[in-house]
Scaffold this active site. Structure first.
Site, PDB file in Angstrom:
ATOM      1  N   TYR A   6       0.826  -1.214   0.000  1.00 37.90           N
ATOM      2  CA  TYR A   6       0.000   0.000   0.000  1.00 37.90           C
ATOM      3  C   TYR A   6       0.858   1.261   0.000  1.00 37.90           C
ATOM      4  CZ  TYR A   6      -4.546  -2.221   1.051  1.00 37.90           C
ATOM      5  OH  TYR A   6      -5.711  -2.925   1.007  1.00 37.90           O
ATOM      6  N   LYS A  61       3.996 -15.231   3.241  1.00 34.45           N
ATOM      7  CA  LYS A  61       4.230 -16.004   2.018  1.00 34.45           C
ATOM      8  C   LYS A  61       5.744 -16.203   1.917  1.00 34.45           C
ATOM      9  CE  LYS A  61       2.757 -17.981  -1.787  1.00 34.45           C
ATOM     10  NZ  LYS A  61       1.963 -19.220  -1.760  1.00 34.45           N
ATOM     11  N   ASP A  76      -1.979 -18.505   1.560  1.00 31.01           N
ATOM     12  CA  ASP A  76      -2.954 -19.275   0.764  1.00 31.01           C
ATOM     13  C   ASP A  76      -3.613 -20.354   1.621  1.00 31.01           C
ATOM     14  OD1 ASP A  76      -0.432 -20.433   0.862  1.00 31.01           O
ATOM     15  OD2 ASP A  76      -0.436 -21.148  -1.205  1.00 31.01           O
ATOM     16  N   ASP A 132      -5.926  -7.184   4.467  1.00 26.11           N
ATOM     17  CA  ASP A 132      -7.104  -6.610   3.793  1.00 26.11           C
ATOM     18  C   ASP A 132      -7.975  -7.739   3.241  1.00 26.11           C
ATOM     19  OD1 ASP A 132      -8.757  -4.628   2.531  1.00 26.11           O
ATOM     20  OD2 ASP A 132      -7.783  -5.148   0.643  1.00 26.11           O
ATOM     21  N   ASP A 183     -11.781  -9.524   5.016  1.00 29.42           N
ATOM     22  CA  ASP A 183     -13.093  -9.636   4.356  1.00 29.42           C
ATOM     23  C   ASP A 183     -13.598 -11.077   4.445  1.00 29.42           C
ATOM     24  OD1 ASP A 183     -12.910  -6.948   3.570  1.00 29.42           O
ATOM     25  OD2 ASP A 183     -13.809  -7.363   1.601  1.00 29.42           O
TER      26      ASP A 183
HETATM   27  C1  IPM Z   1     -10.284  -1.603   4.176  1.00 27.47           C
HETATM   28  C2  IPM Z   1     -10.578  -1.082   2.794  1.00 27.47           C
HETATM   29  C3  IPM Z   1      -9.480  -0.113   2.379  1.00 27.47           C
HETATM   30  C4  IPM Z   1      -8.158  -0.859   2.400  1.00 27.47           C
HETATM   31  C5  IPM Z   1      -9.704   0.568   1.029  1.00 27.47           C
HETATM   32  C6  IPM Z   1     -11.034   1.319   0.990  1.00 27.47           C
HETATM   33  C7  IPM Z   1      -8.572   1.485   0.654  1.00 27.47           C
HETATM   34  O1  IPM Z   1     -10.715  -2.129   1.891  1.00 27.47           O
HETATM   35  O2  IPM Z   1     -10.219  -0.803   5.115  1.00 27.47           O
HETATM   36  O3  IPM Z   1     -10.132  -2.818   4.322  1.00 27.47           O
HETATM   37  O4  IPM Z   1      -7.808  -1.510   1.402  1.00 27.47           O
HETATM   38  O5  IPM Z   1      -7.464  -0.812   3.408  1.00 27.47           O
HETATM   39 MG    MG Z   2     -10.653  -4.049   2.776  1.00 25.75          MG
END
Ligand code: IPM
Ligand code: MG
Length: 356
Positions: free
Chosen positions: A142, A191, A223, A247, A251
């Site tokens: 990032y 990784k 993975d 990230d 999710d």
């Molecule tokens: C998160 C989001 C952000 C990230 C985006 C919106 C830049 O996906 O907070 O997980 O990738 O960190």
């Molecule tokens: Mg995210």
């Protein structure tokens, strides 16, 4: 106590969910005798519309001059075409970096009332899911060098994934300290079979692990971790990983607990000041319709009380109120199931505030 909270409602459903979290905070203030002063700022797409950039200096300054930041969500298709340095997401990354928030804590816990909402098989869900994702937040791909150049007549894009020892050491310490207060087990995700940054990650994590003989530390490849999260999520206590892996895995971790709309997060640095936000995005498809689930934001506000303001009983009270409202069968659309009562975003906020 008196606390100044910088509020970034942001884009899409951001204003709706943050309004509900403020409703709950106001109720806490009233009940426990605190004063929360809000300073609302624009950041993200709405700031591009007004100022031509997603993070105006005065907005950033207000994030630095406060006791903590509460954020809804930023971004949306409306700003897809804007130049990358002023994109809505750049505001988020800019705030994280300027505030030095290197540790992102994302608790993924299955509320037993929502077991049906999990896409996993009931026998897997029955073993429980309660893990803390500790994501490094201001390093890695990032924040490495990004560039697109022409080589041999075609475009070539580079995103540098860089980690220095001190960046790994401090996030590893956060993970081990967090584990001490939970199940005393850290799984460090990397990784290392391919990436140099991961090999250094593993080496430094092992060094830090020696300072915490009471906490077990296991390495897991990213993975394999993605697979283990759906196969046997009960095995995880604290998961620590670099920015991009975190990230993606967070999710996944949120979805197995039922809905991404339930997951809160805290971003912390060296001091007590942090930024608190749900992990989901701005959901432009349901924005302005009073349909969003405000619980991820309300639980983020609870994390703010717990981690930044040391208001433990107040944070416990919010979490208990969420639990009671779910027990009573109230659900927003994303977590709705047969026999439950569907409510709007603002009704959900009212119900939780009323339980306090
Ligand atoms: C998160 C989001 C952000 C990230 C985006 C919106 C830049 O996906 O907070 O997980 O990738 O960190
Ligand atoms: Mg995210």
């Amino acid at each position: 106590m008196n606390k100044t909270i910088t509020v970034i409602k942001g884009d899409g459903i951001g204003p709706e969910i943050v309004t509900e979290a403020m409703k709950v905070l106001d109720r806490i203030a009233e009940k426990y005798g605190h004063t929360f002063t809000y300073q609302e700022i624009l950041a993200g797409g709405c700031a591009i519309d007004v100022y031509g950039k997603s993070l105006p200096e005065e907005s950033l300054q207000k994030c630095l001059d406060c006791d903590s930041v509460l954020l809804g969500a930023v971004g949306g298709p409306k700003w897809d075409g804007v130049e990358k340095s002023i994109r809505p997401e750049a505001a988020l990354l800019g705030i994280r970096s300027a505030m030095g928030l290197y540790a992102n804590l994302r608790p993924a816990r299955l509320f037993p009332q929502l077991a049906d909402a999990s896409p996993l098989k009931p026998e897997i869900v029955a073993r429980g899911i309660d893990l803390m994702m500790v994501r490094e937040l201001i390093g890695g791909a990032y924040f490495g060098e990004h560039k697109t150049v022409t080589e041999n007549g075609e475009l070539v894009a580079h995103d540098d994934m860089t980690y220095a020892e001190h960046e790994i050491r401090r996030i590893a310490r956060t993970a081990f300290e967090t584990a001490r207060k939970r199940g005393s087990r850290v799984i460090s995700v990397d990784k290392a079979n391919v990436l140099d940054s991961s090999r250094l990650w593993r080496k430094v994590v092992h060094q830090v692990a020696e300072e915490y003989p009471d906490v077990t530390c296991t390495d897991m490849l990213v993975d394999n971790t993605a697979m283990q999260l759906v196969k046997n999520p009960a095995q995880f206590d604290v998961v620590v990983t670099e920015n991009l892996f975190g990230d993606i895995l967070s999710d996944e971790a949120s979805m197995i607990t039922g809905s991404i709309g339930m997951m809160a997060s805290a971003s912390l640095g060296e001091g007590t000041r942090g930024m608190y936000e749900p992990i989901h995005g701005s959901a432009p498809d349901i924005a302005g319709q009073n349909l969003a689930n405000p619980i991820g934001t309300i639980l983020s506000a609870a994390m703010m009380l717990r981690y930044s303001f040391d208001m433990i009983k107040e944070a416990d009270a919010i979490e208990a109120a969420v639990n009671t409202v779910l027990d009573k069968g109230y659900r927003t659309g994303d977590i709705m199931s047969e026999g439950m009562t569907q409510v709007t975003c603002s009704q959900m906020g009212d119900l939780i505030a009323a339980e306090l």
